[in-house]
Structures are given as C-alpha cells and as structure tokens.
Design a protein around this motif. Sequence first.
Motif, PDB file in Angstrom:
ATOM      1  N   TYR A  71      35.277  49.203  53.557  1.00 27.26           N
ATOM      2  CA  TYR A  71      35.994  49.205  52.280  1.00 27.26           C
ATOM      3  C   TYR A  71      36.964  48.022  52.186  1.00 27.26           C
ATOM      4  CZ  TYR A  71      34.044  53.779  51.228  1.00 27.26           C
ATOM      5  OH  TYR A  71      33.188  54.809  50.960  1.00 27.26           O
ATOM      6  N   ALA A  72      37.567  47.638  53.308  1.00 29.38           N
ATOM      7  CA  ALA A  72      38.456  46.468  53.311  1.00 29.38           C
ATOM      8  C   ALA A  72      37.668  45.203  52.981  1.00 29.38           C
ATOM      9  CB  ALA A  72      39.143  46.340  54.663  1.00 29.38           C
ATOM     10  N   GLY A 111      36.958  45.220  49.233  1.00 29.41           N
ATOM     11  CA  GLY A 111      38.160  44.875  48.475  1.00 29.41           C
ATOM     12  C   GLY A 111      38.505  43.403  48.595  1.00 29.41           C
ATOM     13  N   ALA A 150      36.054  41.345  46.547  1.00 29.47           N
ATOM     14  CA  ALA A 150      36.320  41.387  45.102  1.00 29.47           C
ATOM     15  C   ALA A 150      37.497  40.491  44.738  1.00 29.47           C
ATOM     16  CB  ALA A 150      36.587  42.828  44.662  1.00 29.47           C
ATOM     17  N   ILE A 151      38.577  40.593  45.493  1.00 29.22           N
ATOM     18  CA  ILE A 151      39.769  39.794  45.182  1.00 29.22           C
ATOM     19  C   ILE A 151      39.497  38.307  45.366  1.00 29.22           C
ATOM     20  CG2 ILE A 151      42.123  39.276  45.946  1.00 29.22           C
ATOM     21  CD1 ILE A 151      42.344  42.314  46.605  1.00 29.22           C
TER      22      ILE A 151
END
Length: 179
Positions: free
Chosen positions: A163-164, A167, A170-171
């Motif tokens: 999940y990290a 994220g 995406a950023i």
Amino acid sequence: MLSTRALGLAPALRQAAFSPARNHILRTVIRSSIIKRSVQTQSLKPEDGTTILNTQRLQRPSSPHFTIYEPQLTWIGSIFNRVTGVGLGFLLYGFSLAYLVAPGTFDSTHVIEFVGGLPDVVKYAGKFILALPFTFHSWNGIRHLLWDSGKFLTVKGAYSTGYAVLGATAISTIVLMFQ
C-alpha cells in the motif's frame, strides 16, 4: 503371551508361524484368491503416443486458474512490476536504437520541438503514461531491497509496503505529471 510362556508353547507357536511349509500354503491361498485380469498391450508408433498425450493435455485444467483465486495485492504488484520493467526496458532500448539509426531525428533538440508542438492534453497524457510505470517500478524496487535486507517479510509487512508503494506511486506520478 504370559500364558504361552507359562505353558512353554512360545517356541512351538513361533515355529508353526514361521515354518516354510506354512508360508508356502499361505502364499498359495493368497495368490489363488487374488483376481487376475488379463491386460493386453498394443505397440504404438512414437507419433501416436504424442497425439494421445496432447489430447490428454487439452483436457487438463490450466493451473493456476485465475478465475477461482481472489486477486491479492502481492501477486498483482508482482505482475505489474514485471510488466513495467519490460515496458521500460523496451522503451529504453527502442529509443536507443532509434537514436543510433537516425541520430538527427531523435536528438534532444528535435524531441523537445516535437513535444512542444503537441496539445497540453497529449503532453499530460504522455507524462502520465511514462511516469506511472517508472515511479511504480522504482518504488517497488526499493520495497524489494527492503525485503532483501530482511525487513517487512511478514504478510502484514508485505501488505503495508504494498500500500505504501501504491501511495508513493500515485503521489510521485502526479508530481512528475505537472512539472
């Protein structure tokens, strides 16, 4: 057992149980009671055996069969990491070979002029298409380096780092897209 010792029958029972005559009778009874079936074999040519094998293989289910498994972050991330690695490799080698074949067409000046003439929507779409696989592959590579150092090897650790990575991808994709 105690009664056979008391009566002195142990050696006699042992002798009766393990005597060759008794074993021969027992083997004969067992062999005659087993049902025998006659099996006839047939000689085949090698290509006939291959044909039979191929038809048997067509009837087997494929494994792993993705329709019965619930998609998991770990194997989707692994597949996407491989796909992005192959895609980035093709892009690198393709651009390198194109530059070797036609250096005047693919030099930085011509590429910048070509991209500068494109509409903004196409530029942002192109940046997204290039940034997404690059950032995912980079962040997932860091994740694998952490695994190689012995960290986050539990199921919870694998999911939290997965999940990290999503994220951070995406950023960083959005940041690279709007620069």
